[in-house]
Design a protein around this motif. Structure first.
Motif, PDB file in Angstrom:
ATOM      1  N   LEU A  14      71.447 135.055 -22.775  1.00 62.25           N
ATOM      2  CA  LEU A  14      71.617 133.538 -22.849  1.00 62.25           C
ATOM      3  C   LEU A  14      72.051 133.102 -21.258  1.00 62.25           C
ATOM      4  O   LEU A  14      72.684 133.214 -20.728  1.00 62.25           O
ATOM      5  N   ALA A  15      71.630 132.087 -20.696  1.00 62.18           N
ATOM      6  CA  ALA A  15      71.673 131.480 -19.380  1.00 62.18           C
ATOM      7  C   ALA A  15      71.647 129.958 -19.859  1.00 62.18           C
ATOM      8  O   ALA A  15      70.163 129.328 -19.866  1.00 62.18           O
ATOM      9  N   ALA A  16      72.490 129.119 -18.466  1.00 60.36           N
ATOM     10  CA  ALA A  16      72.263 127.972 -18.132  1.00 60.36           C
ATOM     11  C   ALA A  16      71.881 127.457 -17.082  1.00 60.36           C
ATOM     12  O   ALA A  16      72.687 128.222 -16.345  1.00 60.36           O
ATOM     13  N   VAL A  17      70.411 127.272 -17.271  1.00 67.39           N
ATOM     14  CA  VAL A  17      70.021 127.734 -15.164  1.00 67.39           C
ATOM     15  C   VAL A  17      69.707 125.958 -14.963  1.00 67.39           C
ATOM     16  O   VAL A  17      69.679 125.110 -15.324  1.00 67.39           O
ATOM     17  N   ASN A  18      71.039 125.970 -13.602  1.00 68.86           N
ATOM     18  CA  ASN A  18      71.057 124.956 -13.174  1.00 68.86           C
ATOM     19  C   ASN A  18      72.051 125.519 -11.992  1.00 68.86           C
ATOM     20  O   ASN A  18      73.184 125.142 -11.296  1.00 68.86           O
ATOM     21  N   ALA A  19      70.654 125.145 -10.498  1.00 69.62           N
ATOM     22  CA  ALA A  19      70.766 126.023  -9.210  1.00 69.62           C
ATOM     23  C   ALA A  19      71.002 124.762  -8.301  1.00 69.62           C
ATOM     24  O   ALA A  19      69.735 123.903  -7.632  1.00 69.62           O
ATOM     25  N   ALA A  20      70.821 125.344  -7.288  1.00 67.56           N
ATOM     26  CA  ALA A  20      70.931 124.614  -6.208  1.00 67.56           C
ATOM     27  C   ALA A  20      69.697 125.193  -5.181  1.00 67.56           C
ATOM     28  O   ALA A  20      68.664 124.483  -5.026  1.00 67.56           O
ATOM     29  N   GLY A  21      69.011 126.429  -5.692  1.00 70.73           N
ATOM     30  CA  GLY A  21      68.013 127.322  -5.251  1.00 70.73           C
ATOM     31  C   GLY A  21      67.043 126.132  -6.413  1.00 70.73           C
ATOM     32  O   GLY A  21      67.124 126.005  -7.189  1.00 70.73           O
ATOM     33  N   ALA A  22      65.789 127.217  -6.332  1.00 66.40           N
ATOM     34  CA  ALA A  22      64.601 127.037  -6.486  1.00 66.40           C
ATOM     35  C   ALA A  22      64.565 128.041  -7.606  1.00 66.40           C
ATOM     36  O   ALA A  22      65.039 129.118  -7.457  1.00 66.40           O
ATOM     37  N   VAL A  23      63.834 127.479  -8.585  1.00 63.45           N
ATOM     38  CA  VAL A  23      63.429 128.629  -9.564  1.00 63.45           C
ATOM     39  C   VAL A  23      61.824 128.932  -9.314  1.00 63.45           C
ATOM     40  O   VAL A  23      61.248 129.632  -9.810  1.00 63.45           O
ATOM     41  N   ALA A  24      60.839 127.879  -8.405  1.00 63.99           N
ATOM     42  CA  ALA A  24      59.795 127.927  -8.094  1.00 63.99           C
ATOM     43  C   ALA A  24      59.604 128.421  -6.635  1.00 63.99           C
ATOM     44  O   ALA A  24      59.695 127.724  -5.586  1.00 63.99           O
ATOM     45  N   ASP A  25      58.296 128.547  -6.475  1.00 63.77           N
ATOM     46  CA  ASP A  25      57.812 129.266  -4.796  1.00 63.77           C
ATOM     47  C   ASP A  25      57.753 128.803  -4.805  1.00 63.77           C
ATOM     48  O   ASP A  25      56.483 127.541  -4.867  1.00 63.77           O
ATOM     49  N   PRO A  26      57.936 127.798  -3.452  1.00 68.96           N
ATOM     50  CA  PRO A  26      57.415 126.192  -2.615  1.00 68.96           C
ATOM     51  C   PRO A  26      56.762 126.588  -1.922  1.00 68.96           C
ATOM     52  O   PRO A  26      55.747 125.655  -2.226  1.00 68.96           O
ATOM     53  N   GLN A  27      55.713 127.866  -1.926  1.00 71.93           N
ATOM     54  CA  GLN A  27      54.403 127.959  -1.748  1.00 71.93           C
ATOM     55  C   GLN A  27      53.625 128.059  -1.992  1.00 71.93           C
ATOM     56  O   GLN A  27      52.585 128.170  -1.568  1.00 71.93           O
ATOM     57  N   THR A  28      53.946 128.570  -3.867  1.00 70.29           N
ATOM     58  CA  THR A  28      52.742 128.688  -4.564  1.00 70.29           C
ATOM     59  C   THR A  28      52.690 128.278  -6.062  1.00 70.29           C
ATOM     60  O   THR A  28      52.261 128.085  -6.467  1.00 70.29           O
ATOM     61  N   GLY A  29      54.144 128.036  -6.187  1.00 70.34           N
ATOM     62  CA  GLY A  29      54.568 127.029  -7.292  1.00 70.34           C
ATOM     63  C   GLY A  29      54.915 127.930  -8.406  1.00 70.34           C
ATOM     64  O   GLY A  29      54.989 127.768  -9.845  1.00 70.34           O
ATOM     65  N   VAL A  30      54.140 129.547  -8.474  1.00 69.08           N
ATOM     66  CA  VAL A  30      54.996 130.214  -9.184  1.00 69.08           C
ATOM     67  C   VAL A  30      56.031 130.670  -9.419  1.00 69.08           C
ATOM     68  O   VAL A  30      56.906 130.354  -8.502  1.00 69.08           O
ATOM     69  N   LEU A  31      56.902 130.586 -10.839  1.00 66.69           N
ATOM     70  CA  LEU A  31      58.122 131.023 -11.571  1.00 66.69           C
ATOM     71  C   LEU A  31      58.602 132.020 -11.052  1.00 66.69           C
ATOM     72  O   LEU A  31      57.978 133.059 -10.896  1.00 66.69           O
ATOM     73  N   TYR A  32      59.143 132.407 -10.364  1.00 62.24           N
ATOM     74  CA  TYR A  32      60.180 133.670  -9.078  1.00 62.24           C
ATOM     75  C   TYR A  32      60.050 134.523 -10.106  1.00 62.24           C
ATOM     76  O   TYR A  32      59.109 136.059 -10.005  1.00 62.24           O
ATOM     77  N   GLY A  33      61.213 134.565 -11.266  1.00 62.15           N
ATOM     78  CA  GLY A  33      61.143 135.424 -11.660  1.00 62.15           C
ATOM     79  C   GLY A  33      59.801 135.899 -12.892  1.00 62.15           C
ATOM     80  O   GLY A  33      59.806 136.994 -13.149  1.00 62.15           O
ATOM     81  N   GLN A  34      58.718 135.503 -12.579  1.00 62.83           N
ATOM     82  CA  GLN A  34      57.773 136.036 -13.323  1.00 62.83           C
ATOM     83  C   GLN A  34      57.074 137.109 -12.107  1.00 62.83           C
ATOM     84  O   GLN A  34      56.167 137.949 -13.027  1.00 62.83           O
ATOM     85  N   LEU A  35      57.074 136.999 -11.260  1.00 65.10           N
ATOM     86  CA  LEU A  35      56.951 138.231 -10.395  1.00 65.10           C
ATOM     87  C   LEU A  35      57.563 139.981 -10.671  1.00 65.10           C
ATOM     88  O   LEU A  35      56.996 140.556 -10.199  1.00 65.10           O
ATOM     89  N   TYR A  36      58.800 139.476 -12.196  1.00 67.13           N
ATOM     90  CA  TYR A  36      58.797 140.590 -11.819  1.00 67.13           C
ATOM     91  C   TYR A  36      58.677 140.777 -13.559  1.00 67.13           C
ATOM     92  O   TYR A  36      59.455 141.770 -14.825  1.00 67.13           O
TER      93      TYR A  36
END
Length: 364
Positions: free
Chosen positions: A191-213
Motif C-alpha cells: 500500500l502506498a501514498a503516492v506524493n512525488a516531486a517526480g512524475a508518474v507519467a512520461d511527459p513525452q507520451t503520457g503513459v504511466l511509467y509503472g504500466q511499462l512493467y
C-alpha cells in the motif's frame, strides 16, 4: 513478475491475513490531508524500514533496526502534514495502550509501551489552510476505522487517508494498493501514498511509467490527447503557483509505503524486503529519492507461512534464499502496481491551495 501471477482476492494489502487498513481525513473547506493506519493482529508482526528520500519525516524507525530490542510491532502510520502530522501516531499509540497491545514492560498486562513507526508526506497548504494537518485525534480515528474492518476487507484507494492531499508531478496523487500470490502460496502485498516531486507519467507520451512493467500491450494515449493533457497540466501548475500551494519552493513531497507478506521472515530479511521494494518505486516514479522527497518503505511479515527450503543448495548457502528472493522480487512488483493504481484512482482537486488534475481526467 506480477503480470504472470494472480493477485489476491482483493488485490490489496489486506490480502495478507491479519492486516487491516483504516483511513481518516480532515474535515473543513480548506483542509486537504489525512492519515492511514495499517493494523496487525494482537501480537504484532516482524517489521523493518528503508528510508531513501533526502527529506524524511519519520518516527520510531530506529526501533526497527534488526540490532535493536523491539521484535514486533502492532501498527504502522502513514500520514500527511509533514513533520507536524507525525502527531497522528500518538493517537494510535493511545488506542493500542487502551487495548493493552504493545511491548509489555511490567507484570501488569496494562503496562505496555506500543511502538508505532510512522512516516509523513508533505501536503501542507494544499487545501488552502497551512495549519490543517493530522493530529492525535485523527490518528485515533484512523486506527479505530482499521479495527472495525472485517478480515480481508477491501481497501479504499485514491483521495483517502494519507493520500488525501497527495500530488505527484503536478497530477493528483493518492493511495494505491496491490497484491500477488506466489506459486508457493505466499502472499505479498503493498500500500502506498503516492506524493512525488517526480512524475508518474512520461511527459513525452503520457503513459504511466509503472504500466511499462505490467506485461502485455501498454495503452499509449493518442498524440492529440497527450498534447491537450500536457497543456492542461501546465496550466494547472501555473495556476497552483499563484495560489497557496505555490508558496512552497522547491516542491516538497514524499511517497510512503508498506509492503507486507504472510511469510515467516526474520527482521533482517524484512529489512531487505523494504529495501528492494524501493526498486518498484523507482520504476514508477521519475526521478525518485530526491533531496526534497522523504521516500520511506516499511515492511511487515506476519509469519503465518514458513519459507520453503531448497535442499539442492550448497551447505554454505541459506536453504531459504530462493523463497526469499521470490518475495523480494514480488515486493518491488506490487509497489510499482500501487503507484499505477493510485494514479488511476485519484480524483482531481481545484481549490484554494492549487489545481491538481487527475490522470484519468486528462487521459481517460
Amino acid at each position: 513478475m506480477t503480470a504472470l501471477l494472480r493477485p489476491g482476492p482483493r488485490d490489496a494489502l489486506t490480502d495478507v491475513p491479519g492486516l487491516r487498513v483504516g483511513h481518516a481525513e480532515l474535515t473543513g473547506e480548506r483542509a486537504l490531508s489525512g492519515t492511514t493506519v495499517v493494523l496487525t493482529e494482537p501480537g504484532g508482526a516482524v517489521a523493518a524500514v528503508d528510508v531513501r528520500g533526502g527529506g524524511p519525516g519519520t518516527r520510531e524507525t530506529d526501533a526497527l533496526d534488526p540490532r535493536n530490542l523491539v521484535q514486533r510491532i502492532e501498527a504502522v502510520v502513514l500520514t500527511g502534514g509533514s513533520a507536524f502530522g507525525l502527531e497522528a501516531a500518538s493517537g494510535v499509540m493511545a488506542w493500542l495502550e487502551d487495548e493493552r497491545r504493545g511491548v509489555q514492560v511490567g507484570p501488569d498486562p496494562a503496562q505496555v509501551v506500543p511502538v508505532v513507526p510512522a512516516a509523513a508526506l508533505f501536503d501542507l497548504g494544499r487545501g488552502g489552510d497551512w495549519r490543517a494537518r493530522p493530529d492525535a485525534a485523527l490518528g485515533r480515528r484512523a486506527v479505530e476505522a482499521a479495527a472495525r474492518t472485517e478480515p480481508g476487507a477491501p481497501v479504499a484507494q485514491g483521495n483517502v487517508g494519507a493520500g488525501t492531499g497527495a500530488v505527484a508531478g503536478g497530477l493528483k496523487g493518492g493511495i494505491g494498493t496491490a497484491s500477488v500470490v506466489l506459486p508457493s502460496g505466499v502472499t505479498v502485498a503493498a500500500l502506498a501514498a503516492v506524493n512525488a516531486a517526480g512524475a508518474v507519467a512520461d511527459p513525452q507520451t503520457g503513459v504511466l511509467y509503472g504500466q511499462l512493467y505490467e506485461g502485455g500491450r501498454v495503452p499509449y494515449p493518442e498524440p492529440e490527447r497527450h498534447t491537450a493533457a500536457q497543456r492542461a497540466l501546465d496550466a494547472a501548475r501555473q495556476e497552483s503557483a499563484r495560489r497557496w500551494a505555490g508558496s512552497v519552493q522547491p516542491p516538497l513531497n514524499t511517497t510512503i509505503a508498506v509492503v507486507a507478506t504472510d511469510a515467516a521472515l526474520t527482521r533482517a530479511q524484512a529489512q531487505k524486503l523494504a529495501g528492494t521494494a524501493h526498486d518498484g518505486l523507482a520504476r514508477a516514479v521519475r526521478p525518485v529519492h530526491l533531496l526534497t522527497d522523504g521516500d520511506t518503505v516499511f515492511a511487515l511479515a506476519t509469519g503465518a507461512r514458513p519459507l520453503a527450503e531448497d535442499q539442492s543448495l550448497p551447505s554454505s548457502v541459506d536453504f531459504t534464499a530462493g523463497a526469499v528472493n521470490e518475495i523480494l522480487a514480488a515486493g518491488a512488483d506490487v509497489l510499482t502496481r500501487c503507484v499505477v493504481r493510485a494514479a488511476r484512482a485519484a480524483e482531481g482537486i481545484n481549490g484554494p491551495g492549487g489545481v491538481f488534475p487527475s490522470y484519468t481526467e486528462l487521459y481517460g
